[in-house]
Design a protein around this motif. Structure first.
Motif, PDB file in Angstrom:
ATOM      1  N   VAL A  64       4.877  45.510   6.293  1.00  0.00           N
ATOM      2  CA  VAL A  64       3.613  45.916   6.922  1.00  0.00           C
ATOM      3  C   VAL A  64       2.639  46.451   5.869  1.00  0.00           C
ATOM      4  CG1 VAL A  64       2.547  47.561   8.521  1.00  0.00           C
ATOM      5  CG2 VAL A  64       4.624  46.327   9.184  1.00  0.00           C
ATOM      6  N   LEU A  65       3.147  47.233   4.900  1.00  0.00           N
ATOM      7  CA  LEU A  65       2.276  47.728   3.825  1.00  0.00           C
ATOM      8  C   LEU A  65       1.717  46.565   3.012  1.00  0.00           C
ATOM      9  CD1 LEU A  65       1.102  50.046   2.195  1.00  0.00           C
ATOM     10  CD2 LEU A  65       3.227  50.109   0.860  1.00  0.00           C
ATOM     11  N   GLY A  66       2.542  45.577   2.718  1.00  0.00           N
ATOM     12  CA  GLY A  66       2.052  44.396   2.002  1.00  0.00           C
ATOM     13  C   GLY A  66       0.986  43.661   2.801  1.00  0.00           C
ATOM     14  N   ARG A  71      -5.732  41.701   1.377  1.00  0.00           N
ATOM     15  CA  ARG A  71      -7.071  41.372   0.865  1.00  0.00           C
ATOM     16  C   ARG A  71      -7.356  42.103  -0.452  1.00  0.00           C
ATOM     17  NH1 ARG A  71     -10.749  38.912   4.384  1.00  0.00           N
ATOM     18  NH2 ARG A  71      -9.976  38.596   6.493  1.00  0.00           N
ATOM     19  N   ARG A  72      -6.986  43.379  -0.508  1.00  0.00           N
ATOM     20  CA  ARG A  72      -7.318  44.180  -1.683  1.00  0.00           C
ATOM     21  C   ARG A  72      -6.389  43.889  -2.853  1.00  0.00           C
ATOM     22  NH1 ARG A  72      -8.524  50.379  -0.623  1.00  0.00           N
ATOM     23  NH2 ARG A  72     -10.146  49.277   0.546  1.00  0.00           N
ATOM     24  N   TYR A 106       1.302  33.446   2.414  1.00  0.00           N
ATOM     25  CA  TYR A 106      -0.042  33.169   2.932  1.00  0.00           C
ATOM     26  C   TYR A 106      -1.079  34.105   2.312  1.00  0.00           C
ATOM     27  CZ  TYR A 106      -4.020  33.284   6.090  1.00  0.00           C
ATOM     28  OH  TYR A 106      -5.290  33.278   6.607  1.00  0.00           O
ATOM     29  N   SER A 107      -0.760  35.400   2.247  1.00  0.00           N
ATOM     30  CA  SER A 107      -1.711  36.377   1.700  1.00  0.00           C
ATOM     31  C   SER A 107      -2.023  36.074   0.250  1.00  0.00           C
ATOM     32  CB  SER A 107      -1.140  37.791   1.833  1.00  0.00           C
ATOM     33  OG  SER A 107      -0.918  38.115   3.195  1.00  0.00           O
ATOM     34  N   ALA A 108      -0.969  35.771  -0.556  1.00  0.00           N
ATOM     35  CA  ALA A 108      -1.186  35.486  -1.974  1.00  0.00           C
ATOM     36  C   ALA A 108      -1.970  34.191  -2.162  1.00  0.00           C
ATOM     37  CB  ALA A 108       0.145  35.420  -2.698  1.00  0.00           C
ATOM     38  N   SER A 109      -1.671  33.173  -1.347  1.00  0.00           N
ATOM     39  CA  SER A 109      -2.364  31.895  -1.490  1.00  0.00           C
ATOM     40  C   SER A 109      -3.806  31.962  -1.011  1.00  0.00           C
ATOM     41  CB  SER A 109      -1.610  30.814  -0.706  1.00  0.00           C
ATOM     42  OG  SER A 109      -2.281  29.570  -0.780  1.00  0.00           O
TER      43      SER A 109
END
Length: 424
Positions: A64-66, A71-72, A106-109
């Protein structure tokens, strides 16, 4: 279908206007999904040994923290997701494992820079290799099924994130283009306003010049002659003296009447031009012939106390320079004579017009005595107007007192400029 599309479009617009709310709302939804998968799904052997499902709170919190940092700090989000996967496996594994992996990739990509995105490729290759090699002992079908599952689990979030990133970049470029178009439109509007203001200033300047040329000299003559008519000679109180006064006043009144009628005629001409609508301001009609110049001089002599010594070129060379330049010459000479009448009454004005390579106008008269021009107010724009008329044809005009104590005006106008169509 149209209703669904319209509702979806409005929802997207609403969401784009509230990025902060959507970010934290997504994080809360992700936390709820992870919790449900851990509580309601199957878990590993560690939980079967009665440690309880609460031990999975640590990997869930890390995931959840990740997600909150997606975005940041998308690189940190990927690391936290992988750590959550490791802790989850160490506890025996849960159904939330797939969600951790897919969210981190997904977040990293989607939000990561080039280095972070390259790291996702390594993670995806390692993950596909693990789920492919693991079931090798179970046969080829198990290997193929594992490879397909690995590609779906590790490849889908990378593809999806790249697609969303590209769409966001295209949308940002569209917004930037729209902003640039708006700025360009604003610049064009400002340029148009400046051009309109400049055109208005030019028209006002021309109007001021025309009014000064066609009216000021006549009104000056009226003021001077009126002052002369009010002067009563101090000779003896005889019938001859009174008859002289009456004749003098009659001549003055006739001159005042002629000047007033001329001023009204000129003013009516200018008003007619100004009321003509959007047509450009045309110069008031003026006699530009040599005869017109001579008439201008003789009228000034008869209506004032100055004497003019006039030197004119021959008619052929004067007619050859073109009407625009002749009109400028007439205006400049009229202003020179008006200034001499107004500021140096009783003086002798030498006026020379010569045509060679340039049109040369030279005027010289004695300086006024103290208080001689007090009866006639002056705005001091006559010299500026004469200079502007000369400069309109590429010429120049100088006006100053010379060493002999006389006032001198020297104007030069190139003859070839008469073909450029400049307006005097």
């Amino acid at each position: 279908m149209a209703t669904i599309t319209r509702v979806a479009s409005r929802a997207v617009t609403w969401a784009r206007a509230r990025p902060g709310l959507m970010h934290w709302g997504g994080t809360a939804l992700f936390a709820a999904a992870c919790t449900v998968l851990v509580v309601a799904g199957n878990v590993g052997v560690v939980v079967d040994r009665e440690l309880g499902r609460a031990v999975f709170a640590l990997p869930v919190a890390m995931a959840v923290l990740g997600n909150a940092l997606r975005r940041r700090a998308p690189g940190v989000a990927l690391v936290l997701s992988l750590m959550a996967v490791g802790f989850d496996l160490a506890l025996g594994g849960s159904n939330a494992l797939i969600l951790y992996v897919m969210d981190g990739l997904y977040s990293a990509s989607c939000y990561g820079r080039r280095g972070v995105r390259r790291a996702t490729y390594g993670v995806a290759v390692a993950g596909v290799a693990m789920v492919t090699v693991g079931p090798m002992a179970q046969g080829l079908n198990a290997v193929v099924l594992g490879a397909l599952q690995g590609i779906a689990i590790f490849g889908t979030p990378i593809w999806w994130g790249a697609n969303v990133r590209q769409r966001n970049e295209i949308a940002e470029l569209g917004d930037e283009r729209l902003a640039l178009e708006r700025e360009r439109g604003d610049d064009l509007r400002r340029i148009a306003e400046l051009q309109r203001d400049e055109a208005v200033r030019d028209e006002r300047s021309r109007m001021a010049s025309e009014l000064h040329d066609v009216v000021a000299s006549r009104l000056s003559a009226i003021a001077l002659n009126s002052a002369a008519g009010l002067t009563v000679p101090t000779t003896g109180d005889t019938d001859a003296a009174w008859r002289g006064i009456a004749e003098r006043q009659r001549a003055v009144l006739e001159t005042v009447r002629e000047s007033s009628i001329g001023a009204l005629h000129d003013m009516r001409s200018l008003i007619t031009v100004l009321r003509a609508g959007d047509e450009p301001l045309a110069a008031a009609s003026v006699d530009t012939s040599l005869a017109g110049l001579e008439r201008l001089v003789r009228d000034a002599e008869s209506a004032s106390e100055i004497s003019v010594s006039l030197s004119l070129p021959d008619s052929a060379s004067y007619d050859a320079i073109g009407d625009p330049v002749r009109q400028a010459i007439t205006r400049i000479c009229g202003e020179i004579i008006a200034n001499a009448v107004k500021h140096a009454p009783g003086s002798v004005l030498d006026l020379l017009i010569d045509i060679g390579g340039v049109v040369r106008i030279v005027a010289r008269n004695t300086m006024p005595h103290a208080g001689a021009d007090a009866a006639v107010p002056s705005a001091g724009i006559g010299i500026r107007v004469m200079r502007e008329r000369a400069e309109a044809f590429g010429g120049e005009l100088e006006s100053s007192a010379d060493d002999s104590g006389c006032w001198r005006v020297d104007a030069r106008i190139p003859v070839q400029s008469s073909t450029t169509g400049a307006t005097p």
